[in-house]
Design a protein around this motif. Structure first.
Motif, PDB file in Angstrom:
ATOM      1  N   THR A 241      35.181  62.086   5.793  1.00 12.61           N
ATOM      2  CA  THR A 241      34.688  61.312   7.097  1.00 12.61           C
ATOM      3  C   THR A 241      34.698  59.954   7.108  1.00 12.61           C
ATOM      4  O   THR A 241      34.634  59.367   8.295  1.00 12.61           O
ATOM      5  CB  THR A 241      33.161  61.993   7.223  1.00 12.61           C
ATOM      6  OG1 THR A 241      33.066  63.453   7.401  1.00 12.61           O
ATOM      7  CG2 THR A 241      32.641  61.587   8.738  1.00 12.61           C
ATOM      8  N   VAL A 242      34.478  59.207   5.928  1.00 10.02           N
ATOM      9  CA  VAL A 242      33.954  57.752   6.064  1.00 10.02           C
ATOM     10  C   VAL A 242      35.004  56.952   6.728  1.00 10.02           C
ATOM     11  O   VAL A 242      34.679  56.089   7.197  1.00 10.02           O
ATOM     12  CB  VAL A 242      33.922  57.297   4.696  1.00 10.02           C
ATOM     13  CG1 VAL A 242      35.370  57.491   3.743  1.00 10.02           C
ATOM     14  CG2 VAL A 242      33.341  55.896   4.238  1.00 10.02           C
TER      15      VAL A 242
ATOM     16  N   PRO B  48      20.076  49.740   9.302  1.00 11.66           N
ATOM     17  CA  PRO B  48      20.987  50.084   8.304  1.00 11.66           C
ATOM     18  C   PRO B  48      21.809  51.141   8.426  1.00 11.66           C
ATOM     19  O   PRO B  48      21.526  52.432   8.873  1.00 11.66           O
ATOM     20  CB  PRO B  48      20.410  50.206   6.974  1.00 11.66           C
ATOM     21  CG  PRO B  48      19.033  49.436   7.067  1.00 11.66           C
ATOM     22  CD  PRO B  48      18.740  49.729   8.746  1.00 11.66           C
ATOM     23  N   TYR B  49      23.466  50.929   8.433  1.00 16.57           N
ATOM     24  CA  TYR B  49      24.568  51.959   8.474  1.00 16.57           C
ATOM     25  C   TYR B  49      24.661  52.298  10.076  1.00 16.57           C
ATOM     26  O   TYR B  49      25.901  52.953  10.336  1.00 16.57           O
ATOM     27  CB  TYR B  49      24.277  53.087   7.552  1.00 16.57           C
ATOM     28  CG  TYR B  49      24.083  52.698   6.122  1.00 16.57           C
ATOM     29  CD1 TYR B  49      25.256  52.540   5.551  1.00 16.57           C
ATOM     30  CD2 TYR B  49      23.133  52.836   5.556  1.00 16.57           C
ATOM     31  CE1 TYR B  49      25.439  52.126   4.114  1.00 16.57           C
ATOM     32  CE2 TYR B  49      22.924  52.333   4.351  1.00 16.57           C
ATOM     33  CZ  TYR B  49      24.125  52.061   3.600  1.00 16.57           C
ATOM     34  OH  TYR B  49      23.974  51.934   2.205  1.00 16.57           O
ATOM     35  N   LEU B  50      23.673  52.152  10.758  1.00 21.96           N
ATOM     36  CA  LEU B  50      23.692  53.104  12.078  1.00 21.96           C
ATOM     37  C   LEU B  50      24.822  52.416  13.268  1.00 21.96           C
ATOM     38  O   LEU B  50      25.253  52.978  14.311  1.00 21.96           O
ATOM     39  CB  LEU B  50      22.419  52.878  12.976  1.00 21.96           C
ATOM     40  CG  LEU B  50      21.380  54.167  12.570  1.00 21.96           C
ATOM     41  CD1 LEU B  50      22.139  55.371  13.112  1.00 21.96           C
ATOM     42  CD2 LEU B  50      21.238  54.174  11.076  1.00 21.96           C
ATOM     43  N   ALA B  51      25.097  51.070  12.972  1.00 22.11           N
ATOM     44  CA  ALA B  51      26.178  50.515  13.959  1.00 22.11           C
ATOM     45  C   ALA B  51      27.526  51.243  14.085  1.00 22.11           C
ATOM     46  O   ALA B  51      27.938  50.980  15.117  1.00 22.11           O
ATOM     47  CB  ALA B  51      26.390  48.954  13.528  1.00 22.11           C
ATOM     48  N   ALA B  52      27.494  52.108  12.957  1.00 21.83           N
ATOM     49  CA  ALA B  52      29.137  52.729  13.007  1.00 21.83           C
ATOM     50  C   ALA B  52      28.650  54.221  13.557  1.00 21.83           C
ATOM     51  O   ALA B  52      29.847  54.783  13.820  1.00 21.83           O
ATOM     52  CB  ALA B  52      29.452  52.778  11.451  1.00 21.83           C
TER      53      ALA B  52
ATOM     54  N   HIS C  85      27.666  57.215   3.582  1.00 19.74           N
ATOM     55  CA  HIS C  85      27.315  55.926   3.235  1.00 19.74           C
ATOM     56  C   HIS C  85      27.545  55.480   1.796  1.00 19.74           C
ATOM     57  O   HIS C  85      27.984  54.286   1.558  1.00 19.74           O
ATOM     58  CB  HIS C  85      25.922  55.561   3.643  1.00 19.74           C
ATOM     59  CG  HIS C  85      25.645  55.984   5.137  1.00 19.74           C
ATOM     60  ND1 HIS C  85      24.527  56.382   5.729  1.00 19.74           N
ATOM     61  CD2 HIS C  85      26.248  55.913   6.141  1.00 19.74           C
ATOM     62  CE1 HIS C  85      24.293  56.430   6.756  1.00 19.74           C
ATOM     63  NE2 HIS C  85      25.646  56.350   7.314  1.00 19.74           N
ATOM     64  N   GLU C  86      27.389  56.628   1.152  1.00 23.43           N
ATOM     65  CA  GLU C  86      27.421  56.084  -0.390  1.00 23.43           C
ATOM     66  C   GLU C  86      28.895  56.031  -0.869  1.00 23.43           C
ATOM     67  O   GLU C  86      29.308  54.840  -1.350  1.00 23.43           O
ATOM     68  CB  GLU C  86      27.015  57.227  -1.314  1.00 23.43           C
ATOM     69  CG  GLU C  86      27.150  57.342  -2.613  1.00 23.43           C
ATOM     70  CD  GLU C  86      26.659  58.693  -3.391  1.00 23.43           C
ATOM     71  OE1 GLU C  86      25.317  58.783  -3.738  1.00 23.43           O
ATOM     72  OE2 GLU C  86      27.624  59.619  -3.613  1.00 23.43           O
ATOM     73  N   VAL C  87      29.970  56.593  -0.325  1.00 23.54           N
ATOM     74  CA  VAL C  87      31.297  56.671  -0.540  1.00 23.54           C
ATOM     75  C   VAL C  87      31.637  55.119   0.355  1.00 23.54           C
ATOM     76  O   VAL C  87      32.615  54.339  -0.219  1.00 23.54           O
ATOM     77  CB  VAL C  87      32.067  57.617  -0.045  1.00 23.54           C
ATOM     78  CG1 VAL C  87      33.753  57.372   0.198  1.00 23.54           C
ATOM     79  CG2 VAL C  87      31.896  58.934  -0.723  1.00 23.54           C
ATOM     80  N   ARG C  88      31.292  54.824   1.410  1.00 24.01           N
ATOM     81  CA  ARG C  88      31.678  53.555   1.980  1.00 24.01           C
ATOM     82  C   ARG C  88      31.258  52.647   1.083  1.00 24.01           C
ATOM     83  O   ARG C  88      32.133  51.500   1.036  1.00 24.01           O
ATOM     84  CB  ARG C  88      30.832  53.697   3.351  1.00 24.01           C
ATOM     85  CG  ARG C  88      30.870  52.148   4.027  1.00 24.01           C
ATOM     86  CD  ARG C  88      29.613  51.375   3.966  1.00 24.01           C
ATOM     87  NE  ARG C  88      29.437  50.299   4.823  1.00 24.01           N
ATOM     88  CZ  ARG C  88      28.518  49.308   4.768  1.00 24.01           C
ATOM     89  NH1 ARG C  88      27.681  49.348   3.879  1.00 24.01           N
ATOM     90  NH2 ARG C  88      28.620  48.229   5.727  1.00 24.01           N
TER      91      ARG C  88
END
Length: 388
Positions: A28-29, A313-317, A333-336
């Motif tokens: 998914t990332v 945090p992280y939500l813009a994507a 998010h961890e993999v990102r």
């Protein structure tokens, strides 16, 4: 570590519960975040037929049964370890020595000695540009990442008191069969390593400081479970209770259980400071509750923050405001973050040093419980680094 212009090759070892979650993240990332190009090259497991079927289902190009051969391959750059805890140290240290970037599921290891050896291996590899990360995925829940920022910005003032509990009920039924998670030789511990590791990491992450003293008790309520050859003794804990002290003077309580009837995956955290308070519940993971004690008393109270705004945090994507994220997004998010750390040359967070800091607390809890709750002081460790 060899630098190459080709996509990074990823190998994942283990394909059960965590393997499925990590596979989803790798799949998914790239659809939501700008990350370095990579390929899901090989999935590794002991059973040839089982891992081949999983590789096909999860989207991995091929499967293998020998992890040593896989980490020696020149087309593999990242090793993602999703095995039971007793295999973490051997695989991770070998992968780091081979120059591979490593992501390993929490807890870092089954024992303090293994965790220390893994942290030392990561430190050596870091000098050659090799990145390592431990998978405390709850740091990547947007609401908890926002909580860390609120604390770091001083909105709570001096933290005085904290509470963390992580309650599940999947082992309530005494007829639930034995598994690797109930054997000390494979799991290391029970609710302690499985659940308390998350809770301890969150408290140290949110406060930005380490636990310095513990007093704890553990208990196994169901001491025997059905095994393949008949009844088998359970050799790990079912539940843990601990009092915690931090270097700043803050005090805390910790409770974890896998026999808490009616609670499915309930991680609850409360922070009480001199000028504010926060509370979070994993079963409502898009919400953070914040009280500003500097507000006028007649309008003071907890207010609900729906953590779905692009500024969070992280939500813009992700999706438009109010469209909820789930548990699985924390792994994405961890993999990102791992891929971006590799791209920038690291370091990654949470590091193996952070994982070792948690392992020290877990070991102290075990020591205290063995001494019937006697307080145990932890050896001084470096400060927990704030996530970038």
């Amino acid at each position: 570590m060899t630098t190459t212009a080709r996509p990074l090759g990823v190998a994942m070892i283990g394909y059960a519960f965590m393997g499925r979650a990590h596979s989803h993240a790798w799949a998914t990332v790239g659809s939501f975040f700008e990350v370095p190009a990579f390929e899901r090259r090989v999935l590794v497991g002991r059973d040839a037929a089982g891992v081949a079927a999983a590789a096909s289902a999860f989207g991995w190009s091929e499967s293998a049964t020998d992890w040593r051969e896989v980490i020696a391959r020149p087309d593999i750059d990242i090793v993602d370890i999703c095995t039971p805890g007793h295999l973490h140290a051997e695989i991770a240290t070998a992968a780091l020595a081979a120059g591979k970037h490593v992501l390993v599921e929490k807890p870092l290891a089954n024992t303090l000695a293994e965790a220390e050896a893994m942290e030392a291996a990561a430190a050596r590899a870091s000098a050659a540009g090799v990145v390592s990360m431990v998978g405390f995925n709850y740091r990547r829940i947007p609401a908890l990442a926002l909580a860390r920022k609120i604390v770091a910005d001083g909105r709570l003032g001096a933290i005085r008191q904290v509470r963390a509990s992580y309650l599940q009920d999947w082992l309530v039924d005494a007829s639930t069969p034995m598994s690797w998670r109930l054997r000390r030789e494979t799991a290391g511990s029970g609710a302690l390593g499985d659940l308390a590791s998350h809770a301890v990491d969150q408290l140290q992450f949110l406060l930005g400081e380490l636990v310095t003293e513990v007093s704890a008790r553990t208990h196994t309520f169901v001491t025997e479970r059905p095994g393949e050859l008949g009844p088998e003794p359970v050799t790990v804990d079912d539940a843990v209770w601990a009092n915690l002290s931090f270097g700043s003077g803050a005090r805390g309580s910790l409770e974890v259980s896998r026999v808490a009837t009616g609670r499915k995956n309930a991680l609850s955290i409360e922070l009480f400071g001199s000028t504010g308070a926060l509370r979070f519940d994993l079963e409502e993971l898009n919400e953070l509750w914040f009280l500003d004690a500097t507000d006028p008393i007649e309008t003071q109270g907890f207010r609900r923050i729906l953590v779905t705004e692009p500024e969070h945090p992280y939500l813009a994507a992700w999706w438009p405001q109010g469209h909820m994220l789930g548990w699985e997004h924390s792994f994405v998010h961890e993999v990102r973050d791992l891929l971006l750390s590799i791209e920038s040359g690291g370091p990654a967070s949470p590091s193996f040093a952070d994982g070792l800091a948690v392992q020290r607390v877990l070991a102290a809890i075990e020591d205290s419980a063995a001494a019937h709750g006697t307080s145990v002081t932890l050896v001084e460790t470096p400060p927990v680094k704030e996530q970038k």
